[in-house]
Write an enzyme that holds these catalytic residues in place. Structure first.
Site, short mmCIF file in Angstrom:
data_model
loop_
_atom_site.label_atom_id
_atom_site.label_comp_id
_atom_site.label_asym_id
_atom_site.label_seq_id
_atom_site.Cartn_x
_atom_site.Cartn_y
_atom_site.Cartn_z
N ASN A 95 90.99 68.18 40.86
CA ASN A 95 90.22 69.36 40.45
C ASN A 95 91.12 70.24 39.60
O ASN A 95 92.17 70.67 40.06
CB ASN A 95 89.72 70.11 41.68
CG ASN A 95 88.89 71.32 41.31
OD1 ASN A 95 88.33 71.40 40.22
ND2 ASN A 95 88.80 72.27 42.22
N LYS A 96 90.71 70.52 38.38
CA LYS A 96 91.54 71.29 37.47
C LYS A 96 91.78 72.72 37.96
O LYS A 96 92.85 73.28 37.77
CB LYS A 96 90.90 71.34 36.08
CG LYS A 96 91.75 72.03 35.02
CD LYS A 96 91.10 71.96 33.66
CE LYS A 96 91.96 72.63 32.60
NZ LYS A 96 93.23 71.89 32.36
N ASN A 145 77.24 69.11 46.02
CA ASN A 145 76.29 70.19 45.75
C ASN A 145 75.22 69.66 44.81
O ASN A 145 75.50 69.41 43.63
CB ASN A 145 77.01 71.39 45.12
CG ASN A 145 78.17 71.86 45.97
OD1 ASN A 145 78.02 72.10 47.16
ND2 ASN A 145 79.35 72.00 45.37
N HIS A 158 79.41 64.43 40.76
CA HIS A 158 80.77 64.38 41.32
C HIS A 158 80.75 64.79 42.78
O HIS A 158 80.14 65.78 43.16
CB HIS A 158 81.72 65.28 40.53
CG HIS A 158 81.34 66.74 40.55
ND1 HIS A 158 80.27 67.25 39.84
CD2 HIS A 158 81.90 67.80 41.20
CE1 HIS A 158 80.18 68.55 40.05
NE2 HIS A 158 81.16 68.91 40.87
N GLN A 160 83.27 65.94 45.95
CA GLN A 160 84.55 66.64 46.06
C GLN A 160 85.17 66.37 47.43
O GLN A 160 84.47 66.15 48.41
CB GLN A 160 84.35 68.13 45.86
CG GLN A 160 83.69 68.49 44.53
CD GLN A 160 83.69 69.96 44.27
OE1 GLN A 160 84.73 70.62 44.27
NE2 GLN A 160 82.51 70.50 44.00
#
Length: 310
Positions: A95-96, A145, A158, A160
């Site tokens: 995660n950036k 989500n 995506h 997480q």
């Protein structure tokens, strides 16, 4: 489909995280956290001042911009954030914008919509990622989500993953402590919920080594109830939060993305909330986590399981 992360994944994610952070490819935000105890539930609120920093708009008002395709950071992941492939369908990347160390994502290599429910392949990929124990004192949490009201930040599908403390227990852990009703269907169990939590949520335990079919059957059971609740509340667009550990699967329908300028995603719905400041933390404490989550969730609907129609 059988999937597995490389045995070296714990070492790989640590070294890649450190190098990406040092180079500036990964932006890590410092935070503090406090607990709010409500009955037998503990809500952990992480205070992240960086969340309150709004980006500066450098656009010249006299310029007329041509429509641009919205940037998809997952279409071609940054090399500095790339960890590994997971089969042919998924990429594992850092995660950036990280608040917790080693927060990573499982993204589809080809674009799929974040508005779509999880597929069997997605669930198998999630389970494969949960097997990577990065810290013996922590456990892995997967979350997704789904939909515009769920707290999703990107349109590209995506999942997480973060490491969370084993104590205090999360909402699904406590909900399961109240017991899981038996049923005569293929799963053998009805989804359970926490009786004191006013918003709709559904939890099922997982067997020790679930097959893809085990995962699909349980997720489908939770999703069917979620869709029914959304229909009962006349909400046409489908938004929900999904979370999973090695022990359980959790799903909660959503009605709003945020409340009182507090954005909430799947982690918030299970007891891990974010605040931009100490003032916002006090706001959560004053209003109460359960009331806040109810305002972004959906009122619980008590149904007669004997007459539940799938």
């Amino acid at each position: 489909m059988s999937l597995a992360l490389p045995d070296s994944f714990p070492e790989l994610i640590r070294s890649t995280f450190n190098s990406a952070k040092e180079s500036g490819a990964l932006l890590f935000s410092e935070s503090t956290d406090k607990d709010i105890v409500v009955q037998d539930l503990t809500f952990n609120v992480r205070i992240v001042p960086a969340l309150g920093q709004k980006p500066v708009n450098n656009k010249d008002n006299d310029d007329v911009e041509k429509p641009k395709k919205k940037f998809d950071p997952f279409e071609t992941p940054e090399p500095a954030l790339f960890l590994c492939s997971l089969g042919e369908k998924y990429s594992i990347i850092l995660n950036k914008f990280s608040i917790l160390p080693y927060h990573y994502l499982c993204v589809t290599t080809k674009f799929e919509s974040q508005n779509a429910p999880l597929s069997e392949d997605d669930l198998i990929a999630a389970w494969a990622c949960l097997q990577a124990d990065l810290d013996p004192n922590m456990r892995q949490l997967a979350f997704y989500n789904c939909g515009e009201r769920s707290g999703a930040s990107q349109a590209h599908k995506h999942l997480q993953f973060i490491s969370v403390s084993k104590q205090p227990k999360l909402l699904p852990d406590v909900a399961l402590s109240y017991g899981v009703p038996e049923s005569k269907d293929a799963i053998g169990q009805f989804p359970t919920y926490h009786p004191a939590v006013p918003f709709a949520h559904f939890v099922l335990p997982l067997p020790p080594n679930p097959t893809g079919n085990d995962l699909v059957m349980r997720f489908s059971s939770l999703l069917a109830r979620t869709l029914n609740v959304l229909r009962r509340h006349e909400q046409r667009d489908i938004s929900f939060n999904f979370a999973m550990t090695k022990e359980w699967i959790f799903v909660a329908p959503r009605s709003q993305e945020s409340a009182d300028d507090i954005s909430i995603n799947a982690t918030g719905m299970i007891g891990l909330m974010l605040a931009k400041s100490d003032e916002q933390m006090e706001q959560i404490k004053t209003r109460g986590p359960l009331e806040l989550l109810l305002s972004v969730g959906v009122d619980r609907v008590i149904e007669d399981e004997a007459h539940h129609d799938y």
